[in-house]
Design a protein around this motif. Structure first.
Motif, PDB file in Angstrom:
ATOM      1  N   GLY A  83     -13.541  23.887  -6.718  1.00  0.00           N
ATOM      2  CA  GLY A  83     -13.892  22.481  -6.866  1.00  0.00           C
ATOM      3  C   GLY A  83     -15.176  22.078  -6.181  1.00  0.00           C
ATOM      4  N   THR A  84     -15.859  23.000  -5.525  1.00  0.00           N
ATOM      5  CA  THR A  84     -17.088  22.675  -4.806  1.00  0.00           C
ATOM      6  C   THR A  84     -18.271  23.368  -5.473  1.00  0.00           C
ATOM      7  N   VAL A  85     -19.292  22.613  -5.805  1.00  0.00           N
ATOM      8  CA  VAL A  85     -20.474  23.201  -6.421  1.00  0.00           C
ATOM      9  C   VAL A  85     -21.280  23.935  -5.364  1.00  0.00           C
ATOM     10  N   ILE A  86     -21.688  25.136  -5.676  1.00  0.00           N
ATOM     11  CA  ILE A  86     -22.479  25.933  -4.745  1.00  0.00           C
ATOM     12  C   ILE A  86     -23.720  26.448  -5.458  1.00  0.00           C
ATOM     13  N   SER A  87     -24.746  26.751  -4.698  1.00  0.00           N
ATOM     14  CA  SER A  87     -26.011  27.182  -5.294  1.00  0.00           C
ATOM     15  C   SER A  87     -26.184  28.685  -5.174  1.00  0.00           C
ATOM     16  N   ARG A  88     -25.150  29.424  -5.510  1.00  0.00           N
ATOM     17  CA  ARG A  88     -25.229  30.883  -5.474  1.00  0.00           C
ATOM     18  C   ARG A  88     -25.217  31.420  -6.888  1.00  0.00           C
ATOM     19  N   ARG A  89     -25.909  32.520  -7.083  1.00  0.00           N
ATOM     20  CA  ARG A  89     -25.955  33.137  -8.403  1.00  0.00           C
ATOM     21  C   ARG A  89     -24.647  33.870  -8.686  1.00  0.00           C
ATOM     22  N   VAL A  90     -24.318  33.940  -9.952  1.00  0.00           N
ATOM     23  CA  VAL A  90     -23.185  34.741 -10.399  1.00  0.00           C
ATOM     24  C   VAL A  90     -23.738  35.991 -11.075  1.00  0.00           C
ATOM     25  N   HIS A  91     -23.215  37.138 -10.691  1.00  0.00           N
ATOM     26  CA  HIS A  91     -23.640  38.400 -11.288  1.00  0.00           C
ATOM     27  C   HIS A  91     -22.480  39.000 -12.067  1.00  0.00           C
ATOM     28  N   GLY A  92     -22.813  39.756 -13.094  1.00  0.00           N
ATOM     29  CA  GLY A  92     -21.789  40.368 -13.920  1.00  0.00           C
ATOM     30  C   GLY A  92     -22.006  41.857 -14.078  1.00  0.00           C
ATOM     31  N   ALA A  93     -20.930  42.555 -14.365  1.00  0.00           N
ATOM     32  CA  ALA A  93     -20.993  43.980 -14.689  1.00  0.00           C
ATOM     33  C   ALA A  93     -20.146  44.204 -15.931  1.00  0.00           C
ATOM     34  N   VAL A  94     -20.640  45.028 -16.833  1.00  0.00           N
ATOM     35  CA  VAL A  94     -19.920  45.343 -18.060  1.00  0.00           C
ATOM     36  C   VAL A  94     -19.926  46.848 -18.277  1.00  0.00           C
ATOM     37  N   LEU A  95     -18.943  47.321 -19.011  1.00  0.00           N
ATOM     38  CA  LEU A  95     -18.929  48.719 -19.423  1.00  0.00           C
ATOM     39  C   LEU A  95     -18.787  48.748 -20.934  1.00  0.00           C
ATOM     40  N   ILE A  96     -19.745  49.380 -21.600  1.00  0.00           N
ATOM     41  CA  ILE A  96     -19.870  49.336 -23.056  1.00  0.00           C
ATOM     42  C   ILE A  96     -19.848  50.745 -23.644  1.00  0.00           C
ATOM     43  N   CYS A  97     -19.148  50.889 -24.742  1.00  0.00           N
ATOM     44  CA  CYS A  97     -19.186  52.133 -25.512  1.00  0.00           C
ATOM     45  C   CYS A  97     -20.496  52.161 -26.293  1.00  0.00           C
ATOM     46  N   VAL A  98     -21.326  53.168 -26.060  1.00  0.00           N
ATOM     47  CA  VAL A  98     -22.635  53.229 -26.701  1.00  0.00           C
ATOM     48  C   VAL A  98     -22.507  53.398 -28.216  1.00  0.00           C
ATOM     49  N   LYS A  99     -21.518  54.137 -28.653  1.00  0.00           N
ATOM     50  CA  LYS A  99     -21.375  54.414 -30.093  1.00  0.00           C
ATOM     51  C   LYS A  99     -21.059  53.153 -30.884  1.00  0.00           C
ATOM     52  N   THR A 100     -20.139  52.318 -30.375  1.00  0.00           N
ATOM     53  CA  THR A 100     -19.661  51.158 -31.128  1.00  0.00           C
ATOM     54  C   THR A 100     -20.178  49.823 -30.600  1.00  0.00           C
ATOM     55  N   ALA A 101     -20.776  49.823 -29.428  1.00  0.00           N
ATOM     56  CA  ALA A 101     -21.210  48.608 -28.713  1.00  0.00           C
ATOM     57  C   ALA A 101     -20.031  47.744 -28.293  1.00  0.00           C
ATOM     58  N   ALA A 102     -18.818  48.290 -28.330  1.00  0.00           N
ATOM     59  CA  ALA A 102     -17.633  47.558 -27.877  1.00  0.00           C
ATOM     60  C   ALA A 102     -17.625  47.480 -26.358  1.00  0.00           C
ATOM     61  N   ILE A 103     -17.219  46.330 -25.841  1.00  0.00           N
ATOM     62  CA  ILE A 103     -17.113  46.141 -24.400  1.00  0.00           C
ATOM     63  C   ILE A 103     -15.710  46.528 -23.957  1.00  0.00           C
ATOM     64  N   LEU A 104     -15.636  47.423 -22.978  1.00  0.00           N
ATOM     65  CA  LEU A 104     -14.346  47.896 -22.471  1.00  0.00           C
ATOM     66  C   LEU A 104     -13.938  47.207 -21.183  1.00  0.00           C
ATOM     67  N   GLY A 105     -14.885  46.613 -20.503  1.00  0.00           N
ATOM     68  CA  GLY A 105     -14.588  45.925 -19.257  1.00  0.00           C
ATOM     69  C   GLY A 105     -15.719  44.985 -18.907  1.00  0.00           C
ATOM     70  N   ALA A 106     -15.370  43.879 -18.217  1.00  0.00           N
ATOM     71  CA  ALA A 106     -16.383  42.901 -17.819  1.00  0.00           C
ATOM     72  C   ALA A 106     -15.875  42.131 -16.613  1.00  0.00           C
ATOM     73  N   VAL A 107     -16.688  42.061 -15.564  1.00  0.00           N
ATOM     74  CA  VAL A 107     -16.301  41.314 -14.369  1.00  0.00           C
ATOM     75  C   VAL A 107     -17.474  40.459 -13.904  1.00  0.00           C
ATOM     76  N   LEU A 108     -17.149  39.355 -13.246  1.00  0.00           N
ATOM     77  CA  LEU A 108     -18.146  38.492 -12.624  1.00  0.00           C
ATOM     78  C   LEU A 108     -17.932  38.491 -11.118  1.00  0.00           C
ATOM     79  N   SER A 109     -19.010  38.236 -10.379  1.00  0.00           N
ATOM     80  CA  SER A 109     -18.924  38.175  -8.928  1.00  0.00           C
ATOM     81  C   SER A 109     -19.943  37.183  -8.404  1.00  0.00           C
ATOM     82  N   LEU A 110     -19.577  36.432  -7.362  1.00  0.00           N
ATOM     83  CA  LEU A 110     -20.537  35.566  -6.698  1.00  0.00           C
ATOM     84  C   LEU A 110     -21.497  36.412  -5.880  1.00  0.00           C
TER      85      LEU A 110
END
Length: 203
Positions: A5-32
């Motif tokens: 509930g509190t606005v903060i001025s920090r960036r959010v970063h993400g990580a994904v894991l993608i199958c190169v053959k199909t471009a399907a995403i197998l996992g995705a997470v965000l982190s402050l």
């Protein structure tokens, strides 16, 4: 972005894991702020497991049937990907080969770079509270105020991120591969079963 509930001025970063053959995403997470080892471990765990619980939790319209054990994970040179813990878990315990991309070679990770372009154009810059692509684009737009008004907490952002992957990105037409990404994944699984062979990228 707001959290608890509190606005903060920090960036959010993400990580994904993608199958190169199909471009399907197998996992995705965000982190402050910066991504940490535990975020990478969450990403790998999510990749290995079915996601029925996750799509229910985040109210996705469609299923996310993409999971499996990668044969190779091709990553950048970030410390979380090259740490001793990452080696212990991925290489020694799971038997996954990990490879570093060469420095200053974004073309070596084209699938991930394409996803980041998609996220920027079709997700992040359309959200209330976006900081826009450049200060000129932002102009007088008050990112913090707009995020507050829309109630964009970190939990909400995470939910919208997963929904955008499952209900939009995975079901869109892939120009390079000439098919929808979810269809490419399903056809590949039909042919070879839940993959243990795929080469993946993460960033």
């Amino acid at each position: 972005v707001a959290t608890d509930g509190t606005v903060i001025s920090r960036r959010v970063h993400g990580a994904v894991l993608i199958c190169v053959k199909t471009a399907a995403i197998l996992g995705a997470v965000l982190s402050l702020d910066v991504l940490r080892e535990e975020d990478y471990m969450r990403l790998v765990k999510q990749t290995l497991e079915p996601k029925d619980r996750l799509t229910t939790l985040y109210d996705c319209t469609y299923p996310w049937p993409c999971y499996g054990k990668p044969a190779v994970i091709f990553h950048d040179r970030g410390k979380i990907f090259t740490s001793q813990r990452a080696t212990d878990v991925l290489v020694d315990r799971l038997g996954i080969i990990t490879e570093q991309a060469p420095p200053y070679a974004p073309s070596a990770k084209g699938t991930v770079e394409s996803l980041f372009t998609w996220v920027t154009r079709k997700f992040s810059h359309r959200l209330p509270g976006t900081t826009k692509a450049t200060p000129k684009d932002r102009g007088t737009y008050d990112s913090v105020h707009e995020a507050e008004n829309a109630g964009i907490t970190f939990d909400v952002l995470e939910k919208l991120f997963i929904q955008s992957i499952v209900d939009a990105y995975m079901r869109e037409w892939d120009q390079l591969r000439r098919q929808r990404r979810i269809t490419l994944w399903e056809e590949s699984v039909q042919e070879k079963g839940v993959p243990r062979w795929m080469r993946s990228q993460d960033d």
